[in-house]
Every structure is written in C-alpha cells, then in structure tokens.
Design a protein around this motif. Structure first.
Motif, short mmCIF file in Angstrom:
data_model
loop_
_atom_site.label_atom_id
_atom_site.label_comp_id
_atom_site.label_asym_id
_atom_site.label_seq_id
_atom_site.Cartn_x
_atom_site.Cartn_y
_atom_site.Cartn_z
N UNK A 68 0.80 -1.22 0.00
CA UNK A 68 0.00 0.00 0.00
C UNK A 68 0.83 1.26 0.00
N UNK A 69 2.15 1.13 -0.10
CA UNK A 69 3.01 2.30 -0.16
C UNK A 69 3.35 2.90 1.19
N UNK A 70 3.25 2.09 2.24
CA UNK A 70 3.53 2.59 3.59
C UNK A 70 4.58 1.70 4.26
N UNK A 71 5.06 2.15 5.41
CA UNK A 71 6.04 1.42 6.20
C UNK A 71 5.46 1.24 7.60
N UNK A 72 5.59 0.04 8.15
CA UNK A 72 5.11 -0.21 9.50
C UNK A 72 6.06 0.45 10.50
N UNK A 73 5.53 1.35 11.29
CA UNK A 73 6.32 2.02 12.31
C UNK A 73 6.24 1.28 13.63
N UNK A 74 5.08 0.68 13.92
CA UNK A 74 4.91 -0.08 15.15
C UNK A 74 3.86 -1.16 14.92
#
Length: 105
Positions: A68-74
């Motif tokens: 989805x074009x995002x990065x998991x931060x937590x």
C-alpha cells in the motif's frame, strides 16, 4: 489600465485558490489511502496471529503495508488483537495512520 490590473489580480487569486484546493484534495486522498494501508496491515497481522494465515504477524503486516506504499512504524499483538501504525510521506511531510483488528471483545 486599471481593468487590466484588476483582471490580473482576479486571475492570480483564482490560481492560488485552485492550487490550494487541489493540494488539500490530494492530502485527503493520501490520508484515506494511508488509513486503508493501516487497516489492511492490521487485518493481516490479526489473521496471522490467529493462525488463519501462515506467517509472523508483524512480518505479514509489513508486507501488506509495503504493497500500500507505507512502512510499519509499530506493530503490537495482544492476544488476537493487532495494533499497527504505518507511516509515509506526503510532499516531504511525514504522515501516520493507526488501525486495530481482531475479534470483538
């Protein structure tokens, strides 16, 4: 001459307003896409945590968020409830979205 200056002012104001509205609209679309990526990542983590799909919950969340074009931060898994926070940049500004998924209480 005064009419020309007035027309130029109206055009400049209209162009500035149009650019502002387009930017606000693009930011709203980006926010919804980021929220969708967070929702999908949380669902993937919850599914992996419950054993419905194979894999490590937070790894599955990271795969889906990246799609989805995002990065998991937590990523946290408490029982069967997954909480995921994802991030991405919009116009060089950081943005985040959070989602929780799991069975009802």
């Amino acid at each position: 001459m005064p009419g020309t200056m007035l027309a130029a002012g109206v055009v400049a104001c209209s162009a500035t307003l149009a650019v502002g509205l387009v930017t606000a609209g693009a930011a709203a679309v980006f926010a919804q896409r980021l929220a969708g990526a967070a929702d999908a990542a949380a669902l993937a983590a919850a599914d992996a945590g419950s054993g419905a799909v194979p894999g490590v919950p937070c790894d599955r969340a990271a795969e889906i968020a990246a799609a989805g074009g995002a990065v998991v931060l937590r990523c946290e898994l408490e029982g069967l409830v997954a909480t995921v926070i994802v991030g991405a940049e919009f116009a060089r500004l950081p943005a985040t979205a959070a989602a929780r998924a799991g069975p009802p209480p």
